[in-house]
Design a protein around this motif. Sequence first.
Motif, PDB file in Angstrom:
ATOM      1  N   TYR A   1      -6.544  -3.092  -3.873  1.00 27.78           N
ATOM      2  CA  TYR A   1      -7.041  -4.229  -3.102  1.00 27.78           C
ATOM      3  C   TYR A   1      -8.039  -3.877  -1.995  1.00 27.78           C
ATOM      4  CZ  TYR A   1      -3.341  -6.788  -5.462  1.00 27.78           C
ATOM      5  OH  TYR A   1      -2.549  -7.360  -6.408  1.00 27.78           O
ATOM      6  N   ARG A   2      -8.109  -2.590  -1.609  1.00 30.82           N
ATOM      7  CA  ARG A   2      -9.138  -2.192  -0.636  1.00 30.82           C
ATOM      8  C   ARG A   2      -9.460  -0.714  -0.861  1.00 30.82           C
ATOM      9  NH1 ARG A   2      -9.950  -3.032   5.953  1.00 30.82           N
ATOM     10  NH2 ARG A   2     -12.016  -2.058   5.855  1.00 30.82           N
ATOM     11  N   PHE A   3     -10.327  -0.463  -1.814  1.00 34.05           N
ATOM     12  CA  PHE A   3     -10.571   0.899  -2.276  1.00 34.05           C
ATOM     13  C   PHE A   3     -11.259   1.778  -1.240  1.00 34.05           C
ATOM     14  CE2 PHE A   3     -14.074  -1.763  -3.732  1.00 34.05           C
ATOM     15  CZ  PHE A   3     -15.185  -1.075  -3.270  1.00 34.05           C
ATOM     16  N   ASP A   4     -11.838   1.173  -0.161  1.00 38.73           N
ATOM     17  CA  ASP A   4     -12.454   1.990   0.875  1.00 38.73           C
ATOM     18  C   ASP A   4     -11.443   2.455   1.913  1.00 38.73           C
ATOM     19  OD1 ASP A   4     -12.072  -0.611   1.861  1.00 38.73           O
ATOM     20  OD2 ASP A   4     -13.658  -0.371   3.358  1.00 38.73           O
ATOM     21  N   ALA A   5     -10.163   2.126   1.697  1.00 43.70           N
ATOM     22  CA  ALA A   5      -9.127   2.465   2.674  1.00 43.70           C
ATOM     23  C   ALA A   5      -7.945   3.163   2.012  1.00 43.70           C
ATOM     24  CB  ALA A   5      -8.653   1.201   3.382  1.00 43.70           C
ATOM     25  N   THR A   6      -8.215   3.934   0.971  1.00 42.99           N
ATOM     26  CA  THR A   6      -7.122   4.566   0.230  1.00 42.99           C
ATOM     27  C   THR A   6      -6.424   5.666   1.022  1.00 42.99           C
ATOM     28  OG1 THR A   6      -8.716   6.074  -0.809  1.00 42.99           O
ATOM     29  CG2 THR A   6      -8.137   4.049  -2.008  1.00 42.99           C
ATOM     30  N   ASP A   7      -7.036   6.118   2.128  1.00 42.77           N
ATOM     31  CA  ASP A   7      -6.391   7.141   2.948  1.00 42.77           C
ATOM     32  C   ASP A   7      -5.593   6.517   4.095  1.00 42.77           C
ATOM     33  OD1 ASP A   7      -8.613   6.201   4.286  1.00 42.77           O
ATOM     34  OD2 ASP A   7      -9.118   8.145   5.182  1.00 42.77           O
ATOM     35  N   ALA A   8      -5.389   5.201   4.054  1.00 46.73           N
ATOM     36  CA  ALA A   8      -4.614   4.527   5.102  1.00 46.73           C
ATOM     37  C   ALA A   8      -3.210   5.116   5.182  1.00 46.73           C
ATOM     38  CB  ALA A   8      -4.536   3.027   4.817  1.00 46.73           C
ATOM     39  N   THR A   9      -2.723   5.249   6.399  1.00 39.98           N
ATOM     40  CA  THR A   9      -1.399   5.837   6.583  1.00 39.98           C
ATOM     41  C   THR A   9      -0.756   5.253   7.818  1.00 39.98           C
ATOM     42  OG1 THR A   9      -0.185   7.926   6.737  1.00 39.98           O
ATOM     43  CG2 THR A   9      -2.252   7.775   7.970  1.00 39.98           C
ATOM     44  N   TYR A  10       0.416   5.691   8.129  1.00 39.80           N
ATOM     45  CA  TYR A  10       1.145   5.237   9.308  1.00 39.80           C
ATOM     46  C   TYR A  10       2.055   6.365   9.782  1.00 39.80           C
ATOM     47  CZ  TYR A  10       4.635   4.551   5.632  1.00 39.80           C
ATOM     48  OH  TYR A  10       5.472   4.742   4.559  1.00 39.80           O
ATOM     49  N   ARG A  11       2.379   6.315  11.053  1.00 39.75           N
ATOM     50  CA  ARG A  11       3.345   7.263  11.621  1.00 39.75           C
ATOM     51  C   ARG A  11       4.676   6.553  11.782  1.00 39.75           C
ATOM     52  NH1 ARG A  11       4.581   8.887  17.047  1.00 39.75           N
ATOM     53  NH2 ARG A  11       2.887   7.605  17.890  1.00 39.75           N
ATOM     54  N   VAL A  12       5.765   7.258  11.506  1.00 41.27           N
ATOM     55  CA  VAL A  12       7.106   6.673  11.596  1.00 41.27           C
ATOM     56  C   VAL A  12       7.800   7.176  12.846  1.00 41.27           C
ATOM     57  CG1 VAL A  12       9.378   6.466  10.503  1.00 41.27           C
ATOM     58  CG2 VAL A  12       7.298   6.457   9.098  1.00 41.27           C
ATOM     59  N   VAL A  13       8.336   6.263  13.632  1.00 44.03           N
ATOM     60  CA  VAL A  13       9.169   6.599  14.786  1.00 44.03           C
ATOM     61  C   VAL A  13      10.565   6.064  14.503  1.00 44.03           C
ATOM     62  CG1 VAL A  13       9.596   6.212  17.232  1.00 44.03           C
ATOM     63  CG2 VAL A  13       7.261   6.603  16.426  1.00 44.03           C
ATOM     64  N   GLN A  14      11.540   6.961  14.484  1.00 42.09           N
ATOM     65  CA  GLN A  14      12.921   6.579  14.205  1.00 42.09           C
ATOM     66  C   GLN A  14      13.683   6.449  15.523  1.00 42.09           C
ATOM     67  OE1 GLN A  14      12.688   9.876  11.028  1.00 42.09           O
ATOM     68  NE2 GLN A  14      14.504   8.709  10.413  1.00 42.09           N
ATOM     69  N   ILE A  15      14.190   5.250  15.773  1.00 40.57           N
ATOM     70  CA  ILE A  15      14.827   4.921  17.045  1.00 40.57           C
ATOM     71  C   ILE A  15      16.329   4.773  16.860  1.00 40.57           C
ATOM     72  CG2 ILE A  15      14.911   3.246  18.937  1.00 40.57           C
ATOM     73  CD1 ILE A  15      12.010   2.493  18.174  1.00 40.57           C
ATOM     74  N   LYS A  16      17.081   5.448  17.705  1.00 38.75           N
ATOM     75  CA  LYS A  16      18.544   5.363  17.691  1.00 38.75           C
ATOM     76  C   LYS A  16      19.094   5.721  16.309  1.00 38.75           C
ATOM     77  CE  LYS A  16      21.885   4.054  20.653  1.00 38.75           C
ATOM     78  NZ  LYS A  16      21.991   4.430  22.064  1.00 38.75           N
ATOM     79  N   GLY A  17      18.504   6.741  15.695  1.00 37.46           N
ATOM     80  CA  GLY A  17      18.971   7.152  14.381  1.00 37.46           C
ATOM     81  C   GLY A  17      18.489   6.264  13.257  1.00 37.46           C
ATOM     82  N   GLY A  18      17.426   5.502  13.503  1.00 39.14           N
ATOM     83  CA  GLY A  18      16.879   4.651  12.450  1.00 39.14           C
ATOM     84  C   GLY A  18      16.492   5.472  11.231  1.00 39.14           C
TER      85      GLY A  18
END
Length: 587
Positions: A274-291
Amino acid sequence: MRYHPLSVLSVLVFTPLSGLATPRPFASHWDDLREKHTWNSVPENWQNLGHPPADTTIDLHIALKAKNENALIDALIEVSSPGHPKYGEHLSREEVAEIVAPPSDVLEFANAWLEHHGVHPSTISTKHGGSWLTLSGVPVSRANELLSASYQLYQHIGTNDTVLRTLSYGLPAALVEHVQSVAPTTHFGFPRTPWQEPLMRRGGETTEQTKVPGRDPGTVLSSRDQDVTPSFLRTFYKTSSYVPSAAGWNTLGVAGFNDDWPSPDDLRQFMNQYRFDATDATYRVVQIKGGGYDPSNPTHEANLNTQYTSAIAYPTTHIFYSTRGSDTLGDRFINWLDYVLGLWSVPQTVSAPYGIPEYKVSPDYATHVCNLLAQLGARGASVLHSSGNDGVGRGNCLVQDSSGNSRVQFIPNFPSTCPWVTSVGGTTGYNPEIAASLSGGGFSVLFPRPSYQNNAVPPFLLNLGGQYNGLYNPWGRGVPDIALQAMRFPVVLKNEPWVVSGTSASTPTAAGIISLLNDYRISNGKAPLGLLNVLLYGICLEGLNDITSGSNPGCNTDGFSAVPGWDPVTGLGSLDFERLVAILSRW
């Protein structure tokens, strides 16, 4: 029927406690207890499992009221109002902590009360200017004595989630008016996902799937409807030509509860499609209270949230917050707010498409959470919550009040009803865009109408006349504030295509657009938007697309109708990015 809503801005008369500086003189106060909150019966969809094991401990959060309860909201409105000398001068963590700090003698009194009950000082942490005391590892027997409570285990029917809660709690008479809330106590419901029944596309057909456990089904959509893709959203809301340039400074936070978490592989496949110019999109995960975080076992909700915020706001920095909090670990939403408010810098935009019916929330808990959300706004965060998917309410809308009496009432969702977040409803179609029938909307019973709505809401009520008298609170905060596309959003889940609908789709879409507006401001040396509502009901009104048709049926009624101007179906309308940029460029 006339309502008397609880005001989050009401000021209680403060009785100085000066001179009560040591535990010994306090002893006579501890046995004089006053009720803080009580449920007459176990909340619906929960069953009592009995007392926990004798060695069970619990973490408690005690929120103390500020020495000046109006100061936080006053500061929030100042920094959020164009034309005010302090507009855009968002507060630091330390400045907010100073504003919300309780009187020093109240803090001393609270600590003396805890010491009297054997709570060791080493287990108490003081946060947010002393307004928040966290007690770690309190034996349940001691918590019962401390709060005149009876903690027991309760299980949610349908999800099997187990929590440790009490049906009532109290505090010493000399302290009860100075404590906003204690959690977890009587608040059973953690934020639930307000979304529609997911549909899976197989061989070009759209077929209804089995209900996801623990989630209420919504309207089944017609296979004749067209999917709403990122390219359509970017074109329709006019963001496709904007290239973000402050990605390193601008952050979009995605809240995750209920063991919801996304998959980077699904995000990659989604972008490839759906958006081939953004295939390297990512996110950082923060785990809170043992999430937790298990990317091999993602959920629709988390994938929907990350896939659409990323598709709209790429390459903006994304943080996914996975927050745990049940059983003995306290309340999930408060755990998340505790973490975010403790940061030196908060995310400029937050997508949080979760909510529960407002009547299921105790007033003390709701007020405390709403005040914490106001702190986020004062720090410069734009927080967006979904208005829900049940129109004006699901089923017969028979609600039990604090006296145990039942009555029919339209049912808005919390935290969407908090005046210091932006509530997002749903639309569908184009040329014209109309209200989606699922769009949650109505009026809060707990929170009064904020000043920024004083010009927008009364015209709707005047035109409504006596229709639905007694079913809603005409003096309450109106929701939603805005509404965007909410029907038939393709998502990728475990490498398979699904289509979902609901305000949990419109909310991340709105958050992505707001994040781009924040990018524009930051890249031009300006402050982020922070609380959006003062802007939306003020200078940015001309940057919105008014929605004037459709309705949100529920509670065995036709619900409210979308009309010119604000309405409790689509709010002020949908966002036009280019017009909003032009308006904000002048401020």
